[in-house]
Design an enzyme around this catalytic site. Structure first.
Site, mmCIF file in Angstrom:
data_model
loop_
_atom_site.group_PDB
_atom_site.id
_atom_site.type_symbol
_atom_site.label_atom_id
_atom_site.label_comp_id
_atom_site.label_asym_id
_atom_site.label_seq_id
_atom_site.Cartn_x
_atom_site.Cartn_y
_atom_site.Cartn_z
ATOM 1 N N LYS A 105 0.844 -1.203 0.000
ATOM 2 C CA LYS A 105 0.000 0.000 0.000
ATOM 3 C C LYS A 105 0.868 1.236 0.000
ATOM 4 O O LYS A 105 2.019 1.235 0.484
ATOM 5 C CB LYS A 105 -0.969 0.016 1.180
ATOM 6 C CG LYS A 105 -0.342 0.204 2.581
ATOM 7 C CD LYS A 105 -0.185 1.644 3.020
ATOM 8 C CE LYS A 105 0.607 1.751 4.316
ATOM 9 N NZ LYS A 105 1.431 2.871 4.519
ATOM 10 N N ASP A 145 -3.129 -1.280 9.427
ATOM 11 C CA ASP A 145 -3.197 -1.326 7.966
ATOM 12 C C ASP A 145 -3.751 -2.650 7.442
ATOM 13 O O ASP A 145 -3.960 -2.793 6.237
ATOM 14 C CB ASP A 145 -1.788 -1.177 7.353
ATOM 15 C CG ASP A 145 -1.185 0.195 7.596
ATOM 16 O OD1 ASP A 145 -1.955 1.148 7.833
ATOM 17 O OD2 ASP A 145 0.048 0.309 7.535
HETATM 18 P P1 ATP Z 1 3.769 -0.220 8.235
HETATM 19 O O1 ATP Z 1 3.759 0.928 7.276
HETATM 20 O O2 ATP Z 1 2.477 -1.004 8.269
HETATM 21 O O3 ATP Z 1 4.309 0.070 9.600
HETATM 22 P P2 ATP Z 1 6.164 -1.139 7.017
HETATM 23 O O4 ATP Z 1 5.998 -1.380 5.569
HETATM 24 O O5 ATP Z 1 6.867 0.115 7.394
HETATM 25 O O6 ATP Z 1 4.756 -1.273 7.671
HETATM 26 P P3 ATP Z 1 6.782 -3.887 7.420
HETATM 27 O O7 ATP Z 1 7.472 -4.316 6.161
HETATM 28 O O8 ATP Z 1 5.395 -4.337 7.625
HETATM 29 O O9 ATP Z 1 6.922 -2.326 7.615
HETATM 30 O O10 ATP Z 1 7.728 -4.348 8.620
HETATM 31 C C1 ATP Z 1 7.771 -3.701 9.885
HETATM 32 C C2 ATP Z 1 8.537 -4.614 10.835
HETATM 33 O O11 ATP Z 1 7.714 -5.747 11.091
HETATM 34 C C3 ATP Z 1 9.818 -5.143 10.242
HETATM 35 O O12 ATP Z 1 10.901 -4.394 10.673
HETATM 36 C C4 ATP Z 1 9.885 -6.580 10.727
HETATM 37 O O13 ATP Z 1 10.774 -6.686 11.820
HETATM 38 C C5 ATP Z 1 8.492 -6.919 11.255
HETATM 39 N N1 ATP Z 1 7.768 -7.998 10.524
HETATM 40 C C6 ATP Z 1 7.004 -8.944 11.111
HETATM 41 N N2 ATP Z 1 6.444 -9.734 10.190
HETATM 42 C C7 ATP Z 1 6.838 -9.308 8.980
HETATM 43 C C8 ATP Z 1 6.564 -9.725 7.660
HETATM 44 N N3 ATP Z 1 5.766 -10.750 7.391
HETATM 45 N N4 ATP Z 1 7.131 -9.036 6.661
HETATM 46 C C9 ATP Z 1 7.934 -7.979 6.943
HETATM 47 N N5 ATP Z 1 8.236 -7.551 8.169
HETATM 48 C C10 ATP Z 1 7.694 -8.198 9.202
#
Ligand code: ATP
Length: 309
Positions: free
Chosen positions: A18, A148
């Site tokens: 997203k 989200d």
């Molecule tokens: P958001 O914007 O929803 O906070 P994001 O895109 O910034 O998400 P994600 O890629 O969802 O971040 O990852 C955030 C943290 O979650 C990562 O640093 C990781 O340690 C942890 N994590 C747990 N499960 C997952 C997964 N399936 N994929 C990626 N990261 C994960």
């Protein structure tokens, strides 16, 4: 192949990244969350989850070459495993499932990759075991897993309110072209919110409605959409990572209609006027030394079934 009950032995579901076309953030609430007025869009960067009935619960990970696999936690720290355990408990089932996760959504990039995996897991589990949970029941589980995750279930373009978990689909007939530049190092979402609180101690309790963005979306005109993109987390993210500001200037200089930090960053996204326009921006950014530059379009579907076997 199906079981004696006519159920599949494994189910694959695709989840989409997203971006936030509008991210209005209010003053932190007593429960520690920030009130949001946001407009989400699902774009064509995907993670695929395959879930298989197994004699133990585990996860096997495969990642795109621009993702460092060691950034993705395994076992119960992975939100996909948490989703699995939650839906298993909610449906009163026992047993185990194995997950195969193929990741292309940048990790900790502000693109809700973990949320996409959680949403995909909920849907895959429901289909694997024929639970037939209602949409509302799935959305409720999703909201417990993360702000989200409900959007990651529904996809498309949608408004988000509350802490982002109250979602409402929007009619969006455009095909919008985006260039996304992930960063080799993630940015912690809580850290960016904490920095927002420091920078904006007088933030409103209720962030403003995204009126300009909604009318730009309805117009279908990329230039109008470009002018109304907005992210309240952009200045805290750039304050923490000044190079993001430089990157945005570079992409706009290469012909993007507008560059923006995606969610809490550090991925930067660039709206382009067409696929050709996006290719030109990619060439410019690569020429300037950015090796990982991705093209995506939106809106695309949220978590959806790929295969049953
Ligand atoms: P958001 O914007 O929803 O906070 P994001 O895109 O910034 O998400 P994600 O890629 O969802 O971040 O990852 C955030 C943290 O979650 C990562 O640093 C990781 O340690 C942890 N994590 C747990 N499960 C997952 C997964 N399936 N994929 C990626 N990261 C994960």
């Amino acid at each position: 192949m199906v079981t004696a009950l006519g159920l599949p032995l494994s189910v694959s579901v695709r989840g989409a990244a997203k971006i936030n076309l509008h991210l209005g953030v209010g003053a932190v609430r007593a429960d520690g969350f920030h009130p949001l007025q946001t407009v989400y869009q699902a774009i064509s960067l995907y993670d695929d989850i395959t879930i298989t009935s197994h004699h133990y619960t585990g996860i096997v990970l495969e990642t795109a070459d621009y993702i460092d696999a060691s950034d993705v936690p395994l076992a119960t720290h992975n939100v996909a495993i948490r989703a699995l355990e939650m839906i298993r408990a909610r449906t009163g089932r026992e047993g185990h499932e194995h997950l195969d996760l193929v990741k292309s959504i940048p990790v900790a990039g502000g693109m809700a990759g973990g949320s996409a995996d959680a949403a995909a897991t909920l849907l895959a589990y429901d289909r694997l075991h024929g639970c037939r949970l209602s949409d509302d029941a799935l959305l409720e589980l999703a909201a417990e897993l993360g702000s989200d995750v409900p959007f990651s279930l529904i996809g498309g373009t949608a408004r988000g309110r509350g802490r982002g978990e109250l979602v409402e689909p929007l009619d969006d007939r455009g095909t919008w072209w985006w260039v996304a530049v992930p960063s080799a190092t993630g940015l912690s979402t809580p850290e960016v919110y904490r920095h927002f609180d420091r920078l904006f101690p007088n933030a409103l309790a209720d962030p403003a409605e995204p009126a300009d963005l909604l009318s730009a979306l309805a117009s279908g005109e990329p230039l109008r959409l470009a002018r109304s993109l907005h992210n309240d987390l952009q200045s805290p993210a750039i304050d923490l990572r000044p190079e993001l500001g430089t990157l945005i200037g570079l992409g706009e200089g290469e012909g993007a209609l507008r560059g923006l930090v995606s969610g809490s960053g550090p991925t930067c996204i660039f709206l382009c006027d067409s696929l050709d326009g996006a290719h030109a921006v990619v060439a410019g950014l690569r020429g300037a030394g950015h090796d990982v530059v991705l093209i995506a379009n939106g809106p695309v579907a949220g978590a959806h079934l790929l295969e049953r076997s």
